[in-house]
Design a protein around this motif. Structure first.
Motif, PDB file in Angstrom:
ATOM      1  N   ASN A   1       0.809  -1.212   0.000  1.00  0.00           N
ATOM      2  CA  ASN A   1       0.000   0.000   0.000  1.00  0.00           C
ATOM      3  C   ASN A   1       0.847   1.269   0.000  1.00  0.00           C
ATOM      4  N   LEU A   2       2.126   1.164   0.282  1.00  0.00           N
ATOM      5  CA  LEU A   2       2.998   2.339   0.419  1.00  0.00           C
ATOM      6  C   LEU A   2       2.913   3.304  -0.773  1.00  0.00           C
ATOM      7  N   PRO A   3       2.994   2.832  -2.010  1.00  0.00           N
ATOM      8  CA  PRO A   3       2.905   3.779  -3.139  1.00  0.00           C
ATOM      9  C   PRO A   3       1.548   4.479  -3.247  1.00  0.00           C
ATOM     10  N   LYS A   4       0.522   3.917  -2.635  1.00  0.00           N
ATOM     11  CA  LYS A   4      -0.823   4.503  -2.702  1.00  0.00           C
ATOM     12  C   LYS A   4      -0.959   5.739  -1.823  1.00  0.00           C
ATOM     13  N   TRP A   5      -0.135   5.831  -0.771  1.00  0.00           N
ATOM     14  CA  TRP A   5      -0.282   6.965   0.145  1.00  0.00           C
ATOM     15  C   TRP A   5       1.024   7.717   0.395  1.00  0.00           C
ATOM     16  N   ALA A   6       2.164   7.123   0.126  1.00  0.00           N
ATOM     17  CA  ALA A   6       3.448   7.781   0.389  1.00  0.00           C
ATOM     18  C   ALA A   6       4.154   8.095  -0.927  1.00  0.00           C
ATOM     19  N   GLY A   7       3.445   8.772  -1.805  1.00  0.00           N
ATOM     20  CA  GLY A   7       3.963   9.061  -3.145  1.00  0.00           C
ATOM     21  C   GLY A   7       5.216   9.924  -3.168  1.00  0.00           C
ATOM     22  N   ALA A   8       5.436  10.730  -2.133  1.00  0.00           N
ATOM     23  CA  ALA A   8       6.655  11.539  -2.083  1.00  0.00           C
ATOM     24  C   ALA A   8       7.870  10.658  -1.843  1.00  0.00           C
ATOM     25  N   PHE A   9       7.645   9.486  -1.246  1.00  0.00           N
ATOM     26  CA  PHE A   9       8.734   8.563  -0.919  1.00  0.00           C
ATOM     27  C   PHE A   9       8.756   7.361  -1.856  1.00  0.00           C
ATOM     28  N   SER A  10       7.599   6.792  -2.131  1.00  0.00           N
ATOM     29  CA  SER A  10       7.532   5.512  -2.838  1.00  0.00           C
ATOM     30  C   SER A  10       6.873   5.638  -4.206  1.00  0.00           C
ATOM     31  N   LEU A  11       7.667   5.400  -5.243  1.00  0.00           N
ATOM     32  CA  LEU A  11       7.143   5.359  -6.608  1.00  0.00           C
ATOM     33  C   LEU A  11       6.690   3.946  -6.960  1.00  0.00           C
ATOM     34  N   GLY A  12       7.175   2.964  -6.217  1.00  0.00           N
ATOM     35  CA  GLY A  12       6.846   1.557  -6.425  1.00  0.00           C
ATOM     36  C   GLY A  12       7.526   0.727  -5.362  1.00  0.00           C
ATOM     37  N   ILE A  13       7.097  -0.526  -5.228  1.00  0.00           N
ATOM     38  CA  ILE A  13       7.667  -1.390  -4.198  1.00  0.00           C
ATOM     39  C   ILE A  13       7.639  -2.841  -4.676  1.00  0.00           C
ATOM     40  N   SER A  14       8.645  -3.591  -4.264  1.00  0.00           N
ATOM     41  CA  SER A  14       8.700  -5.016  -4.577  1.00  0.00           C
ATOM     42  C   SER A  14       9.365  -5.747  -3.419  1.00  0.00           C
ATOM     43  N   LYS A  15       9.065  -7.049  -3.310  1.00  0.00           N
ATOM     44  CA  LYS A  15       9.661  -7.860  -2.248  1.00  0.00           C
ATOM     45  C   LYS A  15      11.140  -8.054  -2.529  1.00  0.00           C
ATOM     46  N   SER A  16      11.914  -8.055  -1.469  1.00  0.00           N
ATOM     47  CA  SER A  16      13.335  -8.344  -1.549  1.00  0.00           C
ATOM     48  C   SER A  16      13.525  -9.851  -1.387  1.00  0.00           C
ATOM     49  N   SER A  17      14.704 -10.320  -1.702  1.00  0.00           N
ATOM     50  CA  SER A  17      15.012 -11.738  -1.484  1.00  0.00           C
ATOM     51  C   SER A  17      15.264 -12.024   0.000  1.00  0.00           C
ATOM     52  N   THR A  18      15.452 -10.972   0.799  1.00  0.00           N
ATOM     53  CA  THR A  18      15.654 -11.116   2.239  1.00  0.00           C
ATOM     54  C   THR A  18      14.297 -11.097   2.934  1.00  0.00           C
ATOM     55  N   GLU A  19      14.046 -12.058   3.812  1.00  0.00           N
ATOM     56  CA  GLU A  19      12.770 -12.174   4.516  1.00  0.00           C
ATOM     57  C   GLU A  19      12.397 -10.880   5.236  1.00  0.00           C
ATOM     58  N   GLY A  20      11.163 -10.399   5.001  1.00  0.00           N
ATOM     59  CA  GLY A  20      10.652  -9.212   5.678  1.00  0.00           C
ATOM     60  C   GLY A  20      11.149  -7.893   5.124  1.00  0.00           C
ATOM     61  N   GLU A  21      11.937  -7.934   4.084  1.00  0.00           N
ATOM     62  CA  GLU A  21      12.525  -6.716   3.528  1.00  0.00           C
ATOM     63  C   GLU A  21      11.900  -6.432   2.161  1.00  0.00           C
ATOM     64  N   TRP A  22      11.728  -5.163   1.870  1.00  0.00           N
ATOM     65  CA  TRP A  22      11.151  -4.716   0.606  1.00  0.00           C
ATOM     66  C   TRP A  22      12.096  -3.724  -0.051  1.00  0.00           C
ATOM     67  N   ILE A  23      11.984  -3.585  -1.362  1.00  0.00           N
ATOM     68  CA  ILE A  23      12.747  -2.590  -2.107  1.00  0.00           C
ATOM     69  C   ILE A  23      11.760  -1.521  -2.573  1.00  0.00           C
ATOM     70  N   VAL A  24      12.010  -0.292  -2.169  1.00  0.00           N
ATOM     71  CA  VAL A  24      11.153   0.837  -2.537  1.00  0.00           C
ATOM     72  C   VAL A  24      11.875   1.650  -3.604  1.00  0.00           C
ATOM     73  N   GLU A  25      11.175   1.930  -4.688  1.00  0.00           N
ATOM     74  CA  GLU A  25      11.704   2.836  -5.709  1.00  0.00           C
ATOM     75  C   GLU A  25      11.348   4.248  -5.268  1.00  0.00           C
ATOM     76  N   THR A  26      12.373   5.049  -4.976  1.00  0.00           N
ATOM     77  CA  THR A  26      12.172   6.418  -4.520  1.00  0.00           C
ATOM     78  C   THR A  26      12.680   7.380  -5.594  1.00  0.00           C
ATOM     79  N   PRO A  27      12.368   8.659  -5.468  1.00  0.00           N
ATOM     80  CA  PRO A  27      12.910   9.636  -6.419  1.00  0.00           C
ATOM     81  C   PRO A  27      14.445   9.658  -6.435  1.00  0.00           C
TER      82      PRO A  27
END
Length: 135
Positions: A30-56
């Protein structure tokens, strides 16, 4: 020697039950839906519990604390392999609705202008969160 950083705490009142707000924020997708200044997109990382956020500024790693009954949504952002930034965040009851609280710390190499700009972006994202949840 003990030191402290400048900080700013921002909050927003949301007319939704705390558990609903918590569940929405806790889902990183849900991060890109509400934190657009920070998150342009998000995907799961290969590390458990970690995500990769595409930021500006490029990709960063993010990891939330474990789900809990206290409304704690603290998360750790790693913009570089040797850098981990704590972002304290809470959802607390506000009458029958919620209050979302986010504390931003000024990093050692961050100018006052950049810190103020980041605080404005957090405020904007929290307003977007309110809009997303109150629809």
């Amino acid at each position: 020697m003990v030191s402290v950083s400048n900080s700013k705490t921002v909050s927003v009142s949301i007319k939704r039950k705390p558990n609903e707000v918590y569940d929405y924020i806790f889902n990183p997708e849900n991060l890109p839906k509400w934190a657009g200044a920070f998150s342009l997109g998000i995907s799961k990382s290969s590390t458990e519990g970690e995500w990769i956020v595409e930021t500006p500024e490029g990709p960063v790693k993010i990891r939330f604390v474990e789900r809990n009954k206290f409304g704690v949504l603290d998360h750790y952002v790693s913009p570089a392999p040797d850098q981990v930034i704590l972002n304290p965040m809470r959802v607390i009851p506000n009458s029958s609705g919620s209050e979302v609280i986010f504390t931003l710390f000024q990093l050692p190499d961050m100018s006052d202008e950049k810190f103020s700009e980041d605080a404005g972006l957090v405020e904007s994202d929290l307003r977007s969160l309110k809009s997303a949840l109150e629809g």
